[in-house]
Design a protein around this motif. Structure first.
Motif, mmCIF file in Angstrom:
data_model
loop_
_atom_site.group_PDB
_atom_site.id
_atom_site.type_symbol
_atom_site.label_atom_id
_atom_site.label_comp_id
_atom_site.label_asym_id
_atom_site.label_seq_id
_atom_site.Cartn_x
_atom_site.Cartn_y
_atom_site.Cartn_z
ATOM 1 N N ALA B 91 0.764 -1.168 0.020
ATOM 2 C CA ALA B 91 -0.043 0.009 -0.128
ATOM 3 C C ALA B 91 0.915 1.185 -0.239
ATOM 4 O O ALA B 91 0.286 2.389 0.504
ATOM 5 C CB ALA B 91 -1.035 0.011 1.089
ATOM 6 N N GLU B 94 -0.424 4.310 -2.430
ATOM 7 C CA GLU B 94 -1.652 4.815 -1.864
ATOM 8 C C GLU B 94 -1.463 5.624 -0.645
ATOM 9 O O GLU B 94 -1.724 6.574 -0.371
ATOM 10 C CB GLU B 94 -2.548 3.736 -1.651
ATOM 11 N N MET B 243 -8.930 2.485 -1.449
ATOM 12 C CA MET B 243 -8.619 1.022 -1.257
ATOM 13 C C MET B 243 -9.763 0.460 -0.170
ATOM 14 O O MET B 243 -10.729 -0.716 -0.534
ATOM 15 C CB MET B 243 -7.278 0.624 -0.355
ATOM 16 N N ILE B 255 -8.866 -6.194 0.657
ATOM 17 C CA ILE B 255 -8.376 -5.052 0.016
ATOM 18 C C ILE B 255 -8.735 -3.888 1.211
ATOM 19 O O ILE B 255 -7.964 -2.873 1.428
ATOM 20 C CB ILE B 255 -8.874 -4.693 -1.377
ATOM 21 N N GLY B 259 -6.196 -1.486 3.191
ATOM 22 C CA GLY B 259 -6.492 0.129 3.185
ATOM 23 C C GLY B 259 -6.602 0.612 4.703
ATOM 24 O O GLY B 259 -5.820 1.300 5.145
#
Lengths: 339, 305
Positions: B91, B94, B243, B255, B259
């Motif tokens: 991640a 992101e 996410m 997912i 996130g």
């Protein structure tokens, strides 16, 4: 007559939205503090105060909390705006002064010491002491030197880079004094500087300040709620009650000749042994024969009492030319002692 | 119509009014709002390009060094572990986007909130006027203003920053106001007594003494900004929030968890770092910032060499 350094004439301070109206009413109708509060919702802080301080003299303002003494002293550097009246400092009119001129006066001519020290905790001692110079944009090296000298004068050399919270209360107030002295001002305003300290430290600081004051000859306005302290420190004492200066005079005048019941109540417990002098209590010579025991005009009551240790015959007071000017009997002395 | 059920009818069409008013503003003043977007856009694009463009390991090193500088070795280890965890979960990209959104928001909140707070502390009347607005900004559900924001600013990361800005501004204003008001009065008086002007008093005495409280406000702002990232993803803001939103939409627990965990780790890192900025010099043992951490270590090395 000595030079007058600070003078306040008919100073009034009324807190509240309607201060001007309240002032008018008080002046014309002579309202009391409570009447002002009820009619105008204003607080009467200082009422028609006039006093003058001579150059180099220590002027004590004594009063209980709420008597307006701290308010009064803050008018001298105009931390508080007067409602009416004139303030003269070193030949300048402070009450009509512009902002820039006022800042210059505060930074260069008037040093101030606060009851709770008011040292800035985020600044080192050198930065605290040099603040007045810093705001005048004095270069760092010069500031540092002045701070070192001022701290050294208060026996704090080597502490420049420490911080206020690393010091004891007494040391902190010495830093407060150093800060007030750093710009070498002519005037010191001290707002109950030693009240928050324990008695022994207070005594030491009083002595240290008196010594320093004799050397530097700064004109000092000293606020205190402690009459003993006022008598120890002051050349002149003003007693305040409810915003009014009740009596102004030398320590001896205040103690021996209180103007009203309020002042009398204060001076009741004060020891007169080292305060009252021969010239105040002697009676004229007329009729009496001078005795063999003599004391000078300005000898203290304590010394006069010593003369009565062996026999109780009256004591003759002589002037500087050694000629008799008055006489003191044991009754006079005992009466003076009792007050 | 039955008299007993008079509220079956809509008497005051608030909804229609608002819709008409909004439509009017959009038709006539959209350019104003597009202009407001510009500074947000510049800062956000710069940060986003920088953070996502830089090599991952370089960013990791920078964040750990910042942590070390701000709060010592222990904090460096916590930040390092958290950021590595984010990276290992996949991640990283992101989280950098989310970080840049949060940072942009904090920059603007501080830039606007701290002066507002100072003004509020100086002027009681201004504070009385400002307070209901702050209450409104904090309590109104953010979903309510998502729609007008989209209509005025359109969708995307910049609008996301603006939504977050509205929600996260109040704490920094409140705590700046509080911090300045809490400065001991005799400290301010002493500054004036030694000839300081109002500006000098503010910069040399009031702000430094209020700094721990102000930093607590900035920290609160950061935390509120982070809590908005999932909501903001509904107006197509990218990053960790998206996410989570995608996970919800597709019922993809995996997912969404990645996130969510990413947000938690990022929150730990930013919270600890920003909190240690607020520790007063007294509690740090009166060391200047450059005497500690990596900079202090470098200076020591340079001094020896």
């Amino acid at each position: 007559m000595a030079d007058v350094e600070i003078e306040c004439r008919n100073l009034w301070k009324i807190y509240g939205a309607q201060e001007k109206e309240a002032l008018k009413a008080v002046q014309s109708e002579g309202l009391s503090k409570e009447e002002v509060r009820d009619r105008f919702n204003c607080v009467l802080g200082v009422r028609d105060a006039s006093f003058s301080v001579n150059k180099g003299e220590i002027f004590c303002i004594m009063g209980l909390s709420g008597s307006g003494k701290s308010t009064l002293v803050r008018h001298i550097n105009r931390l508080i705006e007067p409602t009416a009246g004139e303030i003269h400092v070193a030949g300048h009119r402070v009450d009509t002064m512009g902002e820039a001129e006022l800042r210059k006066l505060r930074a260069e001519s008037i040093g101030m010491v606060f009851q709770h020290m008011a040292l800035w905790p985020h600044r080192s001692l050198a930065e605290n002491v040099g603040f007045g110079l810093e705001v005048r944009d004095v270069p760092l090296a010069k500031r540092r030197k002045a701070a070192e000298e001022a701290l050294a004068a208060m026996d704090l050399q080597g502490w420049e880079d420490h911080y206020p919270d690393q010091l004891s209360g007494g040391m902190q107030q010495r830093v407060g004094l150093a800060r007030a002295l750093a710009a070498d001002p002519d005037i010191l305003l001290m707002d109950e500087p030693f009240s928050a300290l324990d008695p022994l430290i207070r005594r030491q600081l009083q002595d240290q300040f008196l010594g320093l004051s004799r050397k530097l000859k700064k004109t000092t306005v000293f606020i205190t709620h402690d009459l003993d302290e006022a008598i120890r420190m002051g050349d002149q004492i003003a007693i305040m009650n409810d915003g009014v200066i009740v009596q102004t005079g030398t320590p001896e005048e205040i103690v021996t000749n209180p103007k009203d019941a309020y002042v009398a109540e204060f001076v009741k417990g004060i020891s007169r042994v080292s305060l009252v002098r021969a010239k105040t209590i002697m009676s004229p010579l007329d009729g009496h024969n001078p005795t063999s025991k003599t004391v000078p005009l300005d000898s203290e009551l304590g010394e006069i009492m010593d003369q009565f240790m062996d026999d109780q015959a009256p004591v003759t007071v002589v002037d500087t030319a050694n000629s008799a000017v008055g006489i003191i009997t044991i009754t006079d002395a005992l009466r003076a002692l009792r007050g | 119509m039955e008299l007993w059920n008079i509220f079956d009818k809509e008497w005051v069409p608030v909804g229609t009014w608002v819709e008409t008013a909004l439509q009017w503003v959009v038709d006539n003043f959209r350019f104003v709002f597009q202009a407001i977007k510009v500074p947000f856009d510049i800062v956000l694009t710069g940060l986003e390009d920088g953070l996502t463009g830089a090599p991952d390991l370089l960013m990791l090193a920078i964040i750990v060094l910042v942590g070390w500088q701000a709060g010592g070795r222990k904090l460096a280890m916590v930040t390092g572990a958290s950021m590595i965890a984010i990276g290992l979960m996949g991640a990283w990209e992101e989280s950098m986007v989310t970080l840049s959104i949060v940072l942009t928001c904090v920059i603007f909140c501080s830039l606007i909130g701290i002066p507002l707070g100072i003004m509020a502390a100086r002027n009681d009347r201004f504070w009385t006027v400002l307070r209901p607005f702050l209450d409104l900004m904090q309590t109104i559900p953010s979903f309510v203003y998502l729609v007008p924001i989209v209509m005025l600013f359109s969708i995307g990361n910049v609008s996301g920053v603006i939504v977050t800005f509205i929600y996260a501004l109040p704490p920094v204003v409140r705590l700046t106001n509080l911090g300045i008001r809490q400065v001991r009065e005799d400290m301010v008086e002493a500054a004036r007594a030694f000839g300081a002007s109002q500006r000098q008093t503010l910069y040399k005495v009031e702000l430094p003494l209020a700094m721990p409280t102000i930093m607590a406000g900035v920290n609160q702002t950061i935390m509120m900004a982070l809590s908005m990232v999932v909501v903001a993803s509904m107006i197509s803001v990218t990053g960790l929030g998206q996410m989570v939103l995608r996970g919800i939409g597709r019922l993809d627990m995996g997912i969404a968890t990645v996130g969510g965990l990413g947000i938690v780790f990022l929150a730990i890192v930013i919270d600890r770092i920003s909190q240690s900025f607020g520790v007063s010099a007294r509690d740090r043992g009166h060391k200047k910032w450059y005497e500690t951490g990596p900079v202090g270590a470098l200076r020591k090395l340079a001094g020896k060499g």
